[in-house]
Scaffold this active site. Structure first.
Site, short mmCIF file in Angstrom:
data_model
loop_
_atom_site.label_atom_id
_atom_site.label_comp_id
_atom_site.label_asym_id
_atom_site.label_seq_id
_atom_site.Cartn_x
_atom_site.Cartn_y
_atom_site.Cartn_z
N HIS A 67 43.31 35.79 39.67
CA HIS A 67 43.00 36.04 38.25
C HIS A 67 43.50 37.41 37.79
O HIS A 67 43.77 38.31 38.59
CB HIS A 67 41.49 35.94 38.00
CG HIS A 67 40.70 36.98 38.72
ND1 HIS A 67 40.59 38.28 38.27
CD2 HIS A 67 39.97 36.94 39.86
CE1 HIS A 67 39.83 38.99 39.09
NE2 HIS A 67 39.45 38.21 40.08
N GLU B 126 35.18 33.05 44.25
CA GLU B 126 35.34 34.23 45.09
C GLU B 126 34.32 34.22 46.23
O GLU B 126 33.29 33.53 46.17
CB GLU B 126 35.19 35.50 44.23
CG GLU B 126 35.31 36.82 44.98
CD GLU B 126 36.66 37.05 45.65
OE1 GLU B 126 36.97 36.29 46.59
OE2 GLU B 126 37.37 38.00 45.27
#
Length: 207
Positions: A8, A84
């Site tokens: 990201h 994550e």
């Protein structure tokens, strides 16, 4: 199949030097939107069958920005398997502060995951974070797609992708982690053997 992996875009917490795992999130920086649009332009002519992103907002937004630049429209699905690494008590805290308190552990997280004690911080284990992502990647064999884009996170993707191509635990972060908005490409014919074609590429960015 060709699998394109993107970390990201850079966020507020990235800028502030904070741990940002699965339990924390912060907005993309304005300049990250421009960078992700550049990446979308770089990838625009690849006929992606589908985009998968982590379901955390910073990854979904990054995927949407890239998607908006593609010549050939394709669907986007967010999935928890690409989240994550859940970093427990480390979430949201400044890396510099933690480095002063736990220098050996923070150094281990950065350079040698075999020595990182996840239990100390009530974090997700290395095995758990990598296996949930690797098993999701392997499940894509059934999609019959040729080109897939997956948008995820730095710590998880660094460890998961290097595990996938055969690195040992101690070497998963030997060159550090993936940069924000970086591109890594892996190819596979059978989902048993995976070949790394591109790693941590940000060369598309305008200087």
């Amino acid at each position: 199949m060709k699998l394109y992996f993107v970390r990201h875009g850079r966020t507020v917490w990235n800028l502030e030097g904070r741990f940002q795992g699965a339990g924390g999130d912060s907005p993309l920086l304005p300049e990250s939107i421009d960078t992700l649009e550049e990446l979308g332009q770089y990838l625009k002519d690849i006929p992606f069958d589908k985009i998968y992103s982590s379901d955390l907002p910073r990854a979904v937004k990054s995927a949407e920005i890239i998607q908006s630049q593609l010549t050939n429209p394709c669907p986007l699905e967010s999935v928890p398997e690409l989240r994550e690494w859940h970093l427990g008590k480390l979430e949201g805290l400044k890396i510099a502060t933690l480095n002063a308190i736990y220098p050996q552990q923070i150094q281990a997280f950065k350079t040698n995951l075999a020595k990182f004690d996840t239990r100390m911080f009530e974090a997700e284990s290395l095995y758990t974070t990598t296996q949930r992502t690797i098993q999701f990647i392997k499940s894509l064999k059934n999609s019959k797609a040729e080109y897939l884009l997956l948008v995820g996170h730095g710590a998880n993707l660094t460890a998961s992708l290097r595990t996938l191509i055969g690195y040992q635990e101690a070497l998963l972060r030997k060159d550090g982690g993936l940069a924000n908005a970086s591109l890594s490409i892996i190819e596979t014919d059978d989902f048993e053997r995976f070949t790394l074609k591109t790693w941590n590429d940000t060369s598309y960015q305008k200087i």
